[in-house]
Structures are given as structure tokens and as C-alpha cells.
Write an enzyme that holds these catalytic residues in place. Structure first.
Site, PDB file in Angstrom:
ATOM      1  N   THR A 133     -14.033  -0.013   7.365  1.00 45.72           N
ATOM      2  CA  THR A 133     -13.593  -0.484   8.675  1.00 45.72           C
ATOM      3  C   THR A 133     -12.914   0.668   9.412  1.00 45.72           C
ATOM      4  O   THR A 133     -11.790   1.050   9.092  1.00 45.72           O
ATOM      5  CB  THR A 133     -12.620  -1.669   8.534  1.00 45.72           C
ATOM      6  OG1 THR A 133     -13.216  -2.635   7.662  1.00 45.72           O
ATOM      7  CG2 THR A 133     -12.329  -2.317   9.873  1.00 45.72           C
ATOM      8  N   TYR A 169      -7.260   1.683 -12.119  1.00 47.89           N
ATOM      9  CA  TYR A 169      -7.087   2.067 -13.526  1.00 47.89           C
ATOM     10  C   TYR A 169      -7.554   0.991 -14.502  1.00 47.89           C
ATOM     11  O   TYR A 169      -7.333   1.111 -15.709  1.00 47.89           O
ATOM     12  CB  TYR A 169      -5.633   2.474 -13.806  1.00 47.89           C
ATOM     13  CG  TYR A 169      -4.623   1.370 -13.578  1.00 47.89           C
ATOM     14  CD1 TYR A 169      -4.084   1.163 -12.323  1.00 47.89           C
ATOM     15  CD2 TYR A 169      -4.226   0.547 -14.623  1.00 47.89           C
ATOM     16  CE1 TYR A 169      -3.181   0.149 -12.106  1.00 47.89           C
ATOM     17  CE2 TYR A 169      -3.315  -0.463 -14.418  1.00 47.89           C
ATOM     18  CZ  TYR A 169      -2.787  -0.659 -13.149  1.00 47.89           C
ATOM     19  OH  TYR A 169      -1.891  -1.665 -12.949  1.00 47.89           O
ATOM     20  N   ALA A 191      -2.232   1.539  -0.644  1.00 43.38           N
ATOM     21  CA  ALA A 191      -2.284   2.649  -1.593  1.00 43.38           C
ATOM     22  C   ALA A 191      -2.670   3.943  -0.879  1.00 43.38           C
ATOM     23  O   ALA A 191      -2.133   5.018  -1.176  1.00 43.38           O
ATOM     24  CB  ALA A 191      -3.276   2.340  -2.718  1.00 43.38           C
ATOM     25  N   ASP A 202       5.572   4.955  -4.328  1.00 39.74           N
ATOM     26  CA  ASP A 202       4.134   5.068  -4.608  1.00 39.74           C
ATOM     27  C   ASP A 202       3.615   6.499  -4.413  1.00 39.74           C
ATOM     28  O   ASP A 202       2.753   6.966  -5.173  1.00 39.74           O
ATOM     29  CB  ASP A 202       3.347   4.097  -3.726  1.00 39.74           C
ATOM     30  CG  ASP A 202       3.541   2.642  -4.149  1.00 39.74           C
ATOM     31  OD1 ASP A 202       3.799   2.390  -5.343  1.00 39.74           O
ATOM     32  OD2 ASP A 202       3.436   1.753  -3.287  1.00 39.74           O
ATOM     33  N   SER A 251       4.399  -4.251 -14.075  1.00 37.97           N
ATOM     34  CA  SER A 251       5.718  -3.608 -14.038  1.00 37.97           C
ATOM     35  C   SER A 251       6.657  -4.107 -15.140  1.00 37.97           C
ATOM     36  O   SER A 251       7.403  -3.304 -15.721  1.00 37.97           O
ATOM     37  CB  SER A 251       6.351  -3.808 -12.663  1.00 37.97           C
ATOM     38  OG  SER A 251       5.637  -3.059 -11.706  1.00 37.97           O
ATOM     39  N   ALA A 275      -8.241   2.549   3.191  1.00 36.73           N
ATOM     40  CA  ALA A 275      -7.166   2.665   4.184  1.00 36.73           C
ATOM     41  C   ALA A 275      -6.143   1.541   4.044  1.00 36.73           C
ATOM     42  O   ALA A 275      -5.555   1.104   5.032  1.00 36.73           O
ATOM     43  CB  ALA A 275      -7.763   2.684   5.596  1.00 36.73           C
ATOM     44  N   LYS A 280       5.382  -6.010   0.749  1.00 37.79           N
ATOM     45  CA  LYS A 280       5.971  -4.681   0.987  1.00 37.79           C
ATOM     46  C   LYS A 280       6.423  -4.485   2.437  1.00 37.79           C
ATOM     47  O   LYS A 280       7.421  -3.811   2.686  1.00 37.79           O
ATOM     48  CB  LYS A 280       4.976  -3.578   0.584  1.00 37.79           C
ATOM     49  CG  LYS A 280       4.724  -3.526  -0.927  1.00 37.79           C
ATOM     50  CD  LYS A 280       3.833  -2.352  -1.301  1.00 37.79           C
ATOM     51  CE  LYS A 280       3.565  -2.345  -2.803  1.00 37.79           C
ATOM     52  NZ  LYS A 280       2.786  -1.161  -3.221  1.00 37.79           N
TER      53      LYS A 280
HETATM   54  P1  ATR Z   1      -4.403  -1.708  -1.234  1.00 42.00           P
HETATM   55  O1  ATR Z   1      -3.271  -2.182  -0.378  1.00 42.00           O
HETATM   56  O2  ATR Z   1      -4.262  -2.018  -2.670  1.00 42.00           O
HETATM   57  O3  ATR Z   1      -4.720  -0.274  -1.008  1.00 42.00           O
HETATM   58  P2  ATR Z   1      -6.197  -3.252   0.487  1.00 42.00           P
HETATM   59  O4  ATR Z   1      -5.213  -3.182   1.581  1.00 42.00           O
HETATM   60  O5  ATR Z   1      -6.719  -4.587   0.074  1.00 42.00           O
HETATM   61  O6  ATR Z   1      -5.680  -2.578  -0.842  1.00 42.00           O
HETATM   62  O7  ATR Z   1      -7.403  -2.300   0.856  1.00 42.00           O
HETATM   63  C1  ATR Z   1      -8.569  -2.297   0.123  1.00 42.00           C
HETATM   64  C2  ATR Z   1      -9.428  -1.108   0.536  1.00 42.00           C
HETATM   65  O8  ATR Z   1     -10.670  -1.205  -0.161  1.00 42.00           O
HETATM   66  C3  ATR Z   1      -9.750  -1.095   2.012  1.00 42.00           C
HETATM   67  O9  ATR Z   1      -9.821   0.253   2.440  1.00 42.00           O
HETATM   68  C4  ATR Z   1     -11.127  -1.752   2.059  1.00 42.00           C
HETATM   69  O10 ATR Z   1     -11.915  -1.385   3.156  1.00 42.00           O
HETATM   70  P3  ATR Z   1     -11.780  -2.201   4.552  1.00 42.00           P
HETATM   71  O11 ATR Z   1     -10.528  -1.706   5.221  1.00 42.00           O
HETATM   72  O12 ATR Z   1     -13.008  -1.826   5.299  1.00 42.00           O
HETATM   73  O13 ATR Z   1     -11.711  -3.652   4.179  1.00 42.00           O
HETATM   74  C5  ATR Z   1     -11.736  -1.206   0.787  1.00 42.00           C
HETATM   75  N1  ATR Z   1     -12.844  -2.013   0.305  1.00 42.00           N
HETATM   76  C6  ATR Z   1     -12.779  -3.181  -0.363  1.00 42.00           C
HETATM   77  N2  ATR Z   1     -14.006  -3.652  -0.637  1.00 42.00           N
HETATM   78  C7  ATR Z   1     -14.886  -2.745  -0.122  1.00 42.00           C
HETATM   79  C8  ATR Z   1     -16.324  -2.655  -0.086  1.00 42.00           C
HETATM   80  N3  ATR Z   1     -17.101  -3.590  -0.642  1.00 42.00           N
HETATM   81  N4  ATR Z   1     -16.869  -1.565   0.507  1.00 42.00           N
HETATM   82  C9  ATR Z   1     -16.085  -0.606   1.064  1.00 42.00           C
HETATM   83  N5  ATR Z   1     -14.732  -0.647   1.070  1.00 42.00           N
HETATM   84  C10 ATR Z   1     -14.139  -1.699   0.480  1.00 42.00           C
END
Ligand code: ATR
Length: 287
Positions: free
Chosen positions: A165, A230, A143, A113, A27, A140, A76
Site C-alpha cells: 500500500t 522469527y 515494526a 524496538d 515477553s 510499513a 502502542k
Molecule cells: P507490524 O505493526 O507488526 O509491523 P502491520 O502494521 O500489521 O504489522 O503491517 C503489516 C505489514 O505487512 C504491512 O506493511 C502490510 O502491507 P500493507 O500496508 O500494504 O497492508 C504487509 N503485508 C501483509 N500482508 C501482505 C501481503 N500479502 N503482501 C504484501 N504485504 C503484506
């Protein structure tokens, strides 16, 4: 010839991003670019605030000398609690604040966002929402919530929220009753044929992470694929989509566009997302 000494009586408005860690936030590059571009005597700095100190920091915000700024991971939700009752509609819905400002000396919060997400597609794929329909969102986290808000606001639905998950997908889907349905990766072959749009919000495909390996073959030829990741600009997902001849939009514009409303609020001028800004950020990522 004589030099006129520059007396700096005012340093201009100060904005900042709060996070933990914060060193890698881009940022300051974006806002610094716009401040220089418009010759505004303001600053935008990084402030590292540990989780145990964020509530006190936000409570004392009006005395920090800041006009406002951003909040990033993991603050946040704390920023939402600190601004409760003084948040915009999106932040209220998502329970997360990424943008702060002061009104009558009181801290207010918003979430830009979702704007970043839709503005990036408006720019990168004009007409992308002309015939909204089913969509698939992967991941989930925070973002994903912003992306879901953006898609719902443009009329998309049903939106299938695919997450490793399942319980987390169900919790996020509950924020968007009637529009978003929780699903798993096993459901993708059945969901992709009707999807107008596929969005990755997981961290998969990011540099240092495994690629997101999903079979895009069932997607219709006019489906759009976009990625919130990105770094790199062309993720394995986008490369696979392009190889299939599908339209793609990279995620860089999402972070650029989410910064626009904040800058306008703090510095009084609506900045533009230009190729020069994109190039500046790309240079920063590369170096
Ligand atoms: P952000 O807030 O940036 O969106 P986050 O809250 O850390 O990031 O979420 C990361 C996302 O990537 C989650 O949906 C996570 O899945 P889980 O909820 O099951 O943890 C997903 N993710 C990260 N590593 C993963 C992997 N190896 N396989 C599948 N999903 C993954």
C-alpha cells in the site's frame, strides 16, 4: 533438622504486558527467564486489555500496583497518548510506546524496538554498519518505523521503504524526511543492486502466511538480509538469501534485545541475551 517457614512478606516488583489479544506474547517468557536467572522476587504477567478500556487503564496505571511493563498491539499509540510529554526521543518520533515505567508516580513511555533491531544486528553481524549506505525496508507497519529509526541512527540512507500500500509507505516516510523514500515492489529490481541491507518487516513468511517472494539476484554479494519475522526462525526469505551465499540475521534477537532496557528499568539490573535465553524462547515457539 527443622524447616524454616518461608514468610512471603513481599511479592517483589510487578511488571506486565498489555495487549489485545495477549495470550501469544512471549515477553513473559523472556522476563521470567531473567527474573529466575538473577533470583529476583519479581513478576511479569500478561494483562488482556480491550481497546475500549486501554485509555482508562493507562490513566489509572499508578494505582495498579505495577512498576511498569510493556505495551503491544494494538495499544502502542494509545500508550503514546497516555504518556505524551513524558516519552523518550524514539517514542516521541515514532508516536508509539512499547515500554512503560513510573517516575514520581507519573506514567512515562519509551520505545525499545529500534534498540532491539540494531542490537540484534550488532550481535549477529558485527560491523554491519561500518560502511552504511542505501537500504531497502519491506513493510510499513509499526515494526518498520522502529527499523527505519535504527537504520537512520546508524547512518544508512537513502532508505527505500517498499510497501504494497503505497500511501502507507508515504505516511511512514514522512517521519524521516531526507532519509526514507516510499517505493513499491515493482521498484525492487532497480533498488536492490545498491542496497547494503534488506529488512523484511511485513508479516509475509510468518507461519500461516504466504512467503515473501522477491528475487534477491540483483543484490551485491556483501549485502546483508534480515527478517523481523522469527516464527519460523529461517523464513523463506532468509533461506533464499543463504542459498545465494548472502549473510543473514534472523529476527529472534530483535525481540530478545528489545526487552533488555525495560527489564533494567523495572528490576534494576541489565540482563544479557544469552544462548540459553535463545534456546528457552525457541523451545517456547516450538512447543
Ligand atoms: P507490524 O505493526 O507488526 O509491523 P502491520 O502494521 O500489521 O504489522 O503491517 C503489516 C505489514 O505487512 C504491512 O506493511 C502490510 O502491507 P500493507 O500496508 O500494504 O497492508 C504487509 N503485508 C501483509 N500482508 C501482505 C501481503 N500479502 N503482501 C504484501 N504485504 C503484506
Amino acid at each position: 533438622e527443622h524447616a524454616i517457614p518461608q514468610t512471603e512478606t513481599t511479592a517483589g516488583p510487578r511488571a506486565a504486558i498489555l495487549g489485545w489479544p495477549i495470550a501469544h506474547s512471549r515477553s513473559p517468557v523472556i522476563h521470567g527467564f531473567w527474573l529466575a536467572e538473577h533470583g529476583i522476587a519479581g513478576t511479569y504477567e500478561r494483562i488482556a486489555v480491550p481497546p475500549e478500556e486501554i485509555a482508562a487503564f493507562l490513566a489509572a496505571y499508578p494505582e495498579k500496583g505495577l512498576v511498569g511493563g510493556n505495551v503491544t498491539v494494538p495499544h502502542k499509540e494509545a500508550a503514546y497518548r497516555a504518556t505524551a510529554g513524558r516519552t523518550d526521543a524514539i517514542a516521541t518520533r515514532l508516536g508509539a510506546v512499547n515500554t512503560l515505567w513510573l517516575e514520581d508516580g507519573r506514567l512515562c513511555g519509551g520505545n525499545t524496538d529500534a534498540h532491539g533491531f540494531v542490537a540484534n544486528l550488532d550481535e549477529g553481524a558485527p560491523g554491519w554498519d561500518a560502511a552504511p549506505g542505501p537500504a531497502v525496508v519491506l513493510g510499513a507497519g509499526g515494526a518498520a518505523k522502529a527499523v527505519l529509526f535504527g537504520l537512520e541512527s546508524r547512518g544508512f540512507g537513502p532508505i527505500h521503504l517498499v510497501n504494497r500500500t503505497r500511501a502507507r509507505a508515504e505516511d511512514v516516510a514522512a517521519i524521516f524526511p531526507g532519509t526514507v523514500r516510499a517505493a513499491g515492489f515493482d521498484d525492487l529490481p532497480a533498488l536492490l543492486p545498491d542496497a547494503r541491507l534488506v529488512v523484511n518487516t511485513t508479516s509475509l513468511g510468518m507461519v500461516g502466511q504466504p512467503p515473501l517472494e522477491i528475487d534477491l539476484a540483483p543484490l551485491a554479494a556483501d549485502a546483508l538480509v534480515t527478517d523481523a519475522v522469527y516464527v519460523p526462525l529461517e523464513t523463506p526469505l532468509l533461506a533464499a538469501a543463504r542459498a545465494r551465499g548472502l549473510a543473514t540475521v534472523d529476527g529472534l534477537g530483535m525481540v530478545l534485545h528489545q526487552a533488555v532496557p525495560g527489564f533494567e528499568r523495572w528490576f534494576g539490573l541489565r540482563p544479557a541475551v544469552t544462548p540459553a535465553l535463545r534456546a528457552r524462547l525457541l523451545a517456547d515457539i516450538g512447543g
